[in-house]
Motif scaffolding. Sequence first.
Motif, PDB file in Angstrom:
ATOM      1  N   GLU A 165     -10.399  -0.607   6.939  1.00 44.51           N
ATOM      2  CA  GLU A 165     -11.757  -0.781   6.940  1.00 44.51           C
ATOM      3  C   GLU A 165     -11.885  -2.334   7.251  1.00 44.51           C
ATOM      4  O   GLU A 165     -11.079  -3.085   7.021  1.00 44.51           O
ATOM      5  CB  GLU A 165     -12.299  -0.158   5.670  1.00 44.51           C
ATOM      6  CG  GLU A 165     -11.888  -1.081   4.472  1.00 44.51           C
ATOM      7  CD  GLU A 165     -12.582  -0.473   3.135  1.00 44.51           C
ATOM      8  OE1 GLU A 165     -13.206   0.392   3.187  1.00 44.51           O
ATOM      9  OE2 GLU A 165     -12.264  -1.227   2.125  1.00 44.51           O
ATOM     10  N   VAL A 210      -9.873   3.529  12.143  1.00 47.14           N
ATOM     11  CA  VAL A 210      -8.691   4.008  11.729  1.00 47.14           C
ATOM     12  C   VAL A 210      -7.470   3.294  12.410  1.00 47.14           C
ATOM     13  O   VAL A 210      -7.780   2.969  13.657  1.00 47.14           O
ATOM     14  CB  VAL A 210      -8.468   5.603  11.882  1.00 47.14           C
ATOM     15  CG1 VAL A 210      -8.551   5.891  13.284  1.00 47.14           C
ATOM     16  CG2 VAL A 210      -7.025   5.915  11.208  1.00 47.14           C
ATOM     17  N   ALA A 242      -4.525   3.394   6.806  1.00 44.54           N
ATOM     18  CA  ALA A 242      -5.876   3.433   6.637  1.00 44.54           C
ATOM     19  C   ALA A 242      -6.351   1.886   6.527  1.00 44.54           C
ATOM     20  O   ALA A 242      -6.242   0.991   5.601  1.00 44.54           O
ATOM     21  CB  ALA A 242      -6.108   4.131   5.221  1.00 44.54           C
ATOM     22  N   ARG A 290       0.808  -1.131   0.083  1.00 44.18           N
ATOM     23  CA  ARG A 290       0.073  -0.170   0.073  1.00 44.18           C
ATOM     24  C   ARG A 290       0.936   1.146  -0.033  1.00 44.18           C
ATOM     25  O   ARG A 290       0.650   2.160  -0.648  1.00 44.18           O
ATOM     26  CB  ARG A 290      -0.945  -0.119   1.191  1.00 44.18           C
ATOM     27  CG  ARG A 290      -2.015   1.141   1.522  1.00 44.18           C
ATOM     28  CD  ARG A 290      -2.626   1.400   2.708  1.00 44.18           C
ATOM     29  NE  ARG A 290      -2.962   2.411   2.652  1.00 44.18           N
ATOM     30  CZ  ARG A 290      -2.750   3.420   3.631  1.00 44.18           C
ATOM     31  NH1 ARG A 290      -1.285   3.418   3.938  1.00 44.18           N
ATOM     32  NH2 ARG A 290      -3.274   4.672   3.702  1.00 44.18           N
ATOM     33  N   LYS A 304      -7.781   1.315   1.106  1.00 46.78           N
ATOM     34  CA  LYS A 304      -7.579   0.562   2.433  1.00 46.78           C
ATOM     35  C   LYS A 304      -7.581  -0.549   2.750  1.00 46.78           C
ATOM     36  O   LYS A 304      -7.747  -1.547   1.888  1.00 46.78           O
ATOM     37  CB  LYS A 304      -8.944   1.359   3.303  1.00 46.78           C
ATOM     38  CG  LYS A 304      -9.066   2.870   3.429  1.00 46.78           C
ATOM     39  CD  LYS A 304     -10.454   3.018   4.061  1.00 46.78           C
ATOM     40  CE  LYS A 304     -10.369   4.509   4.238  1.00 46.78           C
ATOM     41  NZ  LYS A 304     -11.776   4.952   5.075  1.00 46.78           N
TER      42      LYS A 304
END
Length: 722
Positions: A636, A603, A634, A505, A577
């Motif tokens: 989720e 978060v 980040a 990422r 995310k």
Amino acid sequence: MPTAAVAPADPAVLPPYVLELKDRVAYLPERQVERVLRAYVVGARAHAGQARKSGEPYITHPVAVAGILAELRLDAETIIAAILHDTLEDTELSRAELAGEFGETVAELVDGVTKLDKMQFSSRQEADAESFRKMLLAMARDLRVILIKLADRLHNMRTLGAKDAPSRRRIARETLEIYAPIAQRLGMNKFKAELQDLGFRALHPDRYRVIEGRIRAALGNRREVMAKIESALAARLEAEQLPARVIGRIKSPWSIYSKMRGDHKSFAQLMDVYGFRVVVSSAMRCYMALGVAHALYKPVDRRFKDFIAIPKANGYQSLHTVLLGPFGAPIEVQIRTEEMDEVAERGVAAHWAYKTDSAPANSAQARAREWISALADSQVNTPSSTEFIENVKIDLFPDEVYLFTPRGDILSLPRNATALDFAYAVHTDVGDHAVAARVDKKLVPLRTRLESGQLVEIITAPSAVPNPAWLEFVVTGKARTAIRQYLKHLQHEDAVDFGHRMLDRALDALGSSLDMVPPAVLDRYLEESKLRRLEELLADIALGNRMPDQVAAKLLASRGVRKGEGKPALPPHASEKIRITGAERGVLSFANCCHPLPGDDIVGYLSPGKGIVVHREECPNVAELRKSPERRVAIEWDRSVQGDFRAELRIEVINRPGVLATIAAAIAAADSNIENVEYVERDASAATLLFAIEVRSRKHLAEVIRRVRRTGVVSGAYRHPM
């Protein structure tokens, strides 16, 4: 190089303590006695100039250790190794010289007993643990190593007075925690009893003195009663034509003290018990003698144990029964054969047979080898020496339960062992895939504690795997080691996977990817970071020890590209995310300040050593964490999240009887489990309660709150914090 053969010792110049040893080893052939005396000459020469704390020549200690082992009638190699057991550690004598003079077996035994003082450890505790670990591995090769070590410890305990007070306490505690239980585990009850009493006297001198004095006083008043019971038993056995020895037994100070403390009994209660041992010629006569004893005095219900049919884990065999005596006091009677009595006192050392590999070992020796072999397997999977020694302490727990497998085999486990401990005792694979158990054909959960005599069958499933909660209820070292090993492996896999996603990422945000980093650049970065493999780097990132953005920047900055290409070819862009399921073991933890749930906007923040700590976006602490943007991750929730998550409910209630039960019933009806409840505020008319509960998601929590509000006894129910 081997030394030249040492001339036979001249009896005329031998000191008295060596002449005493010579008398004790008279059971050996004359040639072996000469070897023993030759060992003394080598040992005395090696230890020349060394003295004990008491001022005596150092050689008196190893000779005394050899004398203790000679009382057990052990073989010449063991006696010789005992005389030389400190030479490799404390003298210039080399292992090659030892092997050349007395053979490889003696050298192996001495090496097994030798401590690891020359190695560097971070603490005394770690050094002791590693030394003990080495000794157990040597035991796995040859049981005589532990016999020498136990005799060494026994003589040190007998002469402990020369040490300073802190050393006395440390050695005494180690003796009570490790060496006395090992002696018991090996069936050496005579050693065990003396080690316990000497350890007790050194650790708690005042308590020892008081209890010993009271035992002496009590015995003076009991002699007549004991004599009457003994003569009655002997007379009845003789009348039934059962030749037997009847011996009165006296409890030791340590056994009295530990029972007073463990069983919460008074001294008077413990001393109001008369103990006798009946020794006969055969196992069949043991049962006949039991019938005689029960005919003489009434047996106490449920106090009979048959350790002949089902021997203890250390090979101990005997019949135990409790009778109601002529004066209303209990009489404890042990009935056994001469051979069983020998094994009970000497354990693995009884009838020692090391002449050939095919020589039959007694039951104590066979069981001891099984136990030590299991320990040797366990230590391979336990990297920490201190953790290993804790596992050994658990396995040395003196009380055992005896259980049957469906095939009729007997397994012995420590007291309070569970069905899961049993599963791991059968085989590690059985434990790893266990889902439930049948105890006496009744289905029970794995955490069920087992009792002696139960028939246990483990139910397994190929998809089942260990989980961290298992560590809370297993008691055996083998189960604990296997579960920890599996979880560590799993945690590492999860950390590597999560670290890979985080680094990808970070690289993606810079217009690159891990696949685009040249192997040479990656290898150079790993070498500079003192990491052996890419997996270590990825795990380090997931555990918060390295920032993914910083790692990505360094990898791209050191790609070794041509001038003018120092920056990524693609423009930076926002990346997706990272999705989490909540089951990423050892990588994720959920903040206690806000208790995030599936469905919440979340978060993550990297915390060194902990990995990612997950917060709700609206958590008050997030504002402070925003000051460290490099630590922000980040994340989720994944679409498929399973498992239970902790949440807190603040409930305001009308203070009246039964209100707590009403709310608890409503929470249970919503399929939620209550972990904890506490009063935050309380007065005559109202109260505020804080419930810690388990829910599956934000939606599930909303359902719990709805049910609680419908009870009619609450004025408000809210998620805490709001």
